[in-house]
Design a protein around this motif. Structure first.
Motif, PDB file in Angstrom:
ATOM      1  N   SER A 220      68.826  33.995  29.190  1.00 13.88           N
ATOM      2  CA  SER A 220      69.792  32.993  29.660  1.00 13.88           C
ATOM      3  C   SER A 220      71.141  33.637  29.954  1.00 13.88           C
ATOM      4  N   GLY A 221      71.531  34.596  29.124  1.00 17.48           N
ATOM      5  CA  GLY A 221      72.782  35.309  29.358  1.00 17.48           C
ATOM      6  C   GLY A 221      72.748  36.093  30.659  1.00 17.48           C
ATOM      7  N   ALA A 222      71.608  36.715  30.942  1.00 16.35           N
ATOM      8  CA  ALA A 222      71.463  37.482  32.190  1.00 16.35           C
ATOM      9  C   ALA A 222      71.506  36.554  33.403  1.00 16.35           C
ATOM     10  N   LEU A 223      70.940  35.360  33.265  1.00 11.73           N
ATOM     11  CA  LEU A 223      70.903  34.421  34.388  1.00 11.73           C
ATOM     12  C   LEU A 223      72.244  33.729  34.607  1.00 11.73           C
ATOM     13  N   GLY A 224      73.056  33.655  33.564  1.00 11.29           N
ATOM     14  CA  GLY A 224      74.394  33.082  33.687  1.00 11.29           C
ATOM     15  C   GLY A 224      74.399  31.664  34.215  1.00 11.29           C
ATOM     16  N   HIS A 225      75.244  31.413  35.204  1.00 17.91           N
ATOM     17  CA  HIS A 225      75.432  30.067  35.761  1.00 17.91           C
ATOM     18  C   HIS A 225      74.190  29.542  36.484  1.00 17.91           C
ATOM     19  N   LEU A 226      73.237  30.409  36.773  1.00 17.30           N
ATOM     20  CA  LEU A 226      72.037  29.982  37.490  1.00 17.30           C
ATOM     21  C   LEU A 226      71.134  29.089  36.641  1.00 17.30           C
ATOM     22  N   THR A 227      71.302  29.111  35.321  1.00 19.94           N
ATOM     23  CA  THR A 227      70.446  28.295  34.449  1.00 19.94           C
ATOM     24  C   THR A 227      70.599  26.805  34.757  1.00 19.94           C
ATOM     25  N   ASP A 228      71.733  26.404  35.312  1.00 21.57           N
ATOM     26  CA  ASP A 228      71.950  24.994  35.664  1.00 21.57           C
ATOM     27  C   ASP A 228      70.997  24.532  36.760  1.00 21.57           C
TER      28      ASP A 228
ATOM     29  N   ASP B 126      61.364  49.188  24.609  1.00 19.53           N
ATOM     30  CA  ASP B 126      61.371  48.228  23.503  1.00 19.53           C
ATOM     31  C   ASP B 126      61.579  46.817  24.035  1.00 19.53           C
ATOM     32  N   VAL B 127      61.443  45.848  23.145  1.00 25.30           N
ATOM     33  CA  VAL B 127      61.513  44.440  23.534  1.00 25.30           C
ATOM     34  C   VAL B 127      62.876  44.085  24.114  1.00 25.30           C
ATOM     35  N   ASP B 128      63.951  44.516  23.448  1.00 26.59           N
ATOM     36  CA  ASP B 128      65.296  44.174  23.929  1.00 26.59           C
ATOM     37  C   ASP B 128      65.553  44.706  25.337  1.00 26.59           C
ATOM     38  N   ALA B 129      65.217  45.972  25.564  1.00 25.29           N
ATOM     39  CA  ALA B 129      65.444  46.575  26.886  1.00 25.29           C
ATOM     40  C   ALA B 129      64.571  45.899  27.940  1.00 25.29           C
ATOM     41  N   SER B 130      63.359  45.549  27.560  1.00 21.71           N
ATOM     42  CA  SER B 130      62.454  44.877  28.491  1.00 21.71           C
ATOM     43  C   SER B 130      62.994  43.501  28.866  1.00 21.71           C
ATOM     44  N   LEU B 131      63.519  42.762  27.888  1.00 19.93           N
ATOM     45  CA  LEU B 131      64.110  41.445  28.162  1.00 19.93           C
ATOM     46  C   LEU B 131      65.334  41.563  29.066  1.00 19.93           C
ATOM     47  N   ARG B 132      66.207  42.526  28.765  1.00 20.06           N
ATOM     48  CA  ARG B 132      67.415  42.714  29.585  1.00 20.06           C
ATOM     49  C   ARG B 132      67.053  43.076  31.023  1.00 20.06           C
ATOM     50  N   GLY B 133      66.107  43.998  31.195  1.00 18.65           N
ATOM     51  CA  GLY B 133      65.703  44.426  32.535  1.00 18.65           C
ATOM     52  C   GLY B 133      65.096  43.293  33.343  1.00 18.65           C
ATOM     53  N   ALA B 134      64.224  42.512  32.716  1.00 15.58           N
ATOM     54  CA  ALA B 134      63.603  41.386  33.420  1.00 15.58           C
ATOM     55  C   ALA B 134      64.634  40.314  33.742  1.00 15.58           C
ATOM     56  N   GLY B 135      65.572  40.090  32.838  1.00 20.15           N
ATOM     57  CA  GLY B 135      66.630  39.108  33.087  1.00 20.15           C
ATOM     58  C   GLY B 135      67.486  39.499  34.286  1.00 20.15           C
ATOM     59  N   LYS B 136      67.836  40.789  34.381  1.00 22.81           N
ATOM     60  CA  LYS B 136      68.636  41.270  35.514  1.00 22.81           C
ATOM     61  C   LYS B 136      67.869  41.130  36.825  1.00 22.81           C
ATOM     62  N   LYS B 137      66.574  41.467  36.795  1.00 29.48           N
ATOM     63  CA  LYS B 137      65.764  41.335  38.006  1.00 29.48           C
ATOM     64  C   LYS B 137      65.656  39.879  38.445  1.00 29.48           C
ATOM     65  N   MET B 138      65.489  38.981  37.474  1.00 33.46           N
ATOM     66  CA  MET B 138      65.374  37.563  37.813  1.00 33.46           C
ATOM     67  C   MET B 138      66.688  37.042  38.386  1.00 33.46           C
ATOM     68  N   ARG B 139      67.800  37.466  37.822  1.00 31.16           N
ATOM     69  CA  ARG B 139      69.092  37.017  38.352  1.00 31.16           C
ATOM     70  C   ARG B 139      69.253  37.456  39.808  1.00 31.16           C
ATOM     71  N   ALA B 140      68.917  38.707  40.095  1.00 31.49           N
ATOM     72  CA  ALA B 140      69.034  39.220  41.466  1.00 31.49           C
ATOM     73  C   ALA B 140      68.125  38.435  42.408  1.00 31.49           C
ATOM     74  N   LEU B 141      66.898  38.164  41.984  1.00 32.07           N
ATOM     75  CA  LEU B 141      65.962  37.412  42.817  1.00 32.07           C
ATOM     76  C   LEU B 141      66.460  35.998  43.074  1.00 32.07           C
ATOM     77  N   LEU B 142      66.903  35.316  42.027  1.00 35.74           N
ATOM     78  CA  LEU B 142      67.370  33.935  42.186  1.00 35.74           C
ATOM     79  C   LEU B 142      68.643  33.857  43.016  1.00 35.74           C
ATOM     80  N   GLU B 143      69.563  34.798  42.826  1.00 35.56           N
ATOM     81  CA  GLU B 143      70.778  34.791  43.644  1.00 35.56           C
ATOM     82  C   GLU B 143      70.426  34.943  45.117  1.00 35.56           C
ATOM     83  N   SER B 144      69.450  35.784  45.405  1.00 35.87           N
ATOM     84  CA  SER B 144      69.010  35.970  46.783  1.00 35.87           C
ATOM     85  C   SER B 144      68.366  34.693  47.321  1.00 35.87           C
ATOM     86  N   GLU B 145      67.460  34.095  46.558  1.00 37.20           N
ATOM     87  CA  GLU B 145      66.766  32.888  47.002  1.00 37.20           C
ATOM     88  C   GLU B 145      67.725  31.709  47.152  1.00 37.20           C
ATOM     89  N   PHE B 146      68.610  31.528  46.192  1.00 34.12           N
ATOM     90  CA  PHE B 146      69.583  30.433  46.280  1.00 34.12           C
ATOM     91  C   PHE B 146      70.546  30.668  47.436  1.00 34.12           C
TER      92      PHE B 146
END
Length: 105
Positions: free
Chosen positions: A26-34, A78-98
């Motif tokens: 959620s932190g990686a996605l920021g304002h997009l969670t809305d 590790d789990v933390d790095a995997s979560l952070r990396g996936a969160g960043k990728k999702m944010r980039a994808l959603l920003e592009s799509e939106f």
């Protein structure tokens, strides 16, 4: 926004991990969670007990309101790095799509 965490048998999916996963993604996605109705996170240890580099795979599926679900995958050590990396990728994808969606309006 609903949040769901799924893990395989090699990763203990307790409440603590669910809180960490939700906070990280959620932190990686920021304002997009809305603009999301649901986020699902899947954590898998691809090598099981053998270990190895980049063997924790995180798949994030986000369901934007009024759009098709979007999915990204990231593997890391590790789990933390995997979560952070996936969160960043999702944010980039959603920003592009939106961004594409907003240009059409």
């Amino acid at each position: 926004m609903q949040f769901q965490l799924n893990t395989d048998s090699h990763i203990q999916g307790d409440e603590r991990l669910a809180e960490i996963a939700e906070t990280t993604v959620s932190g990686a996605l920021g304002h997009l969670t809305d603009r999301l109705s649901r986020v699902e996170v899947h954590l898998v240890d691809v090598n099981g007990a053998k270990g190895g580099a980049d063997d924790i795979q995180c798949t994030v599926e986000a369901r934007p309101e009024g759009m098709q679900p979007q999915t990204v995958t990231h593997a890391d050590a590790d789990v933390d790095a995997s979560l952070r990396g996936a969160g960043k990728k999702m944010r980039a994808l959603l920003e592009s799509e939106f961004g594409k969606l907003d240009k059409r309006r």
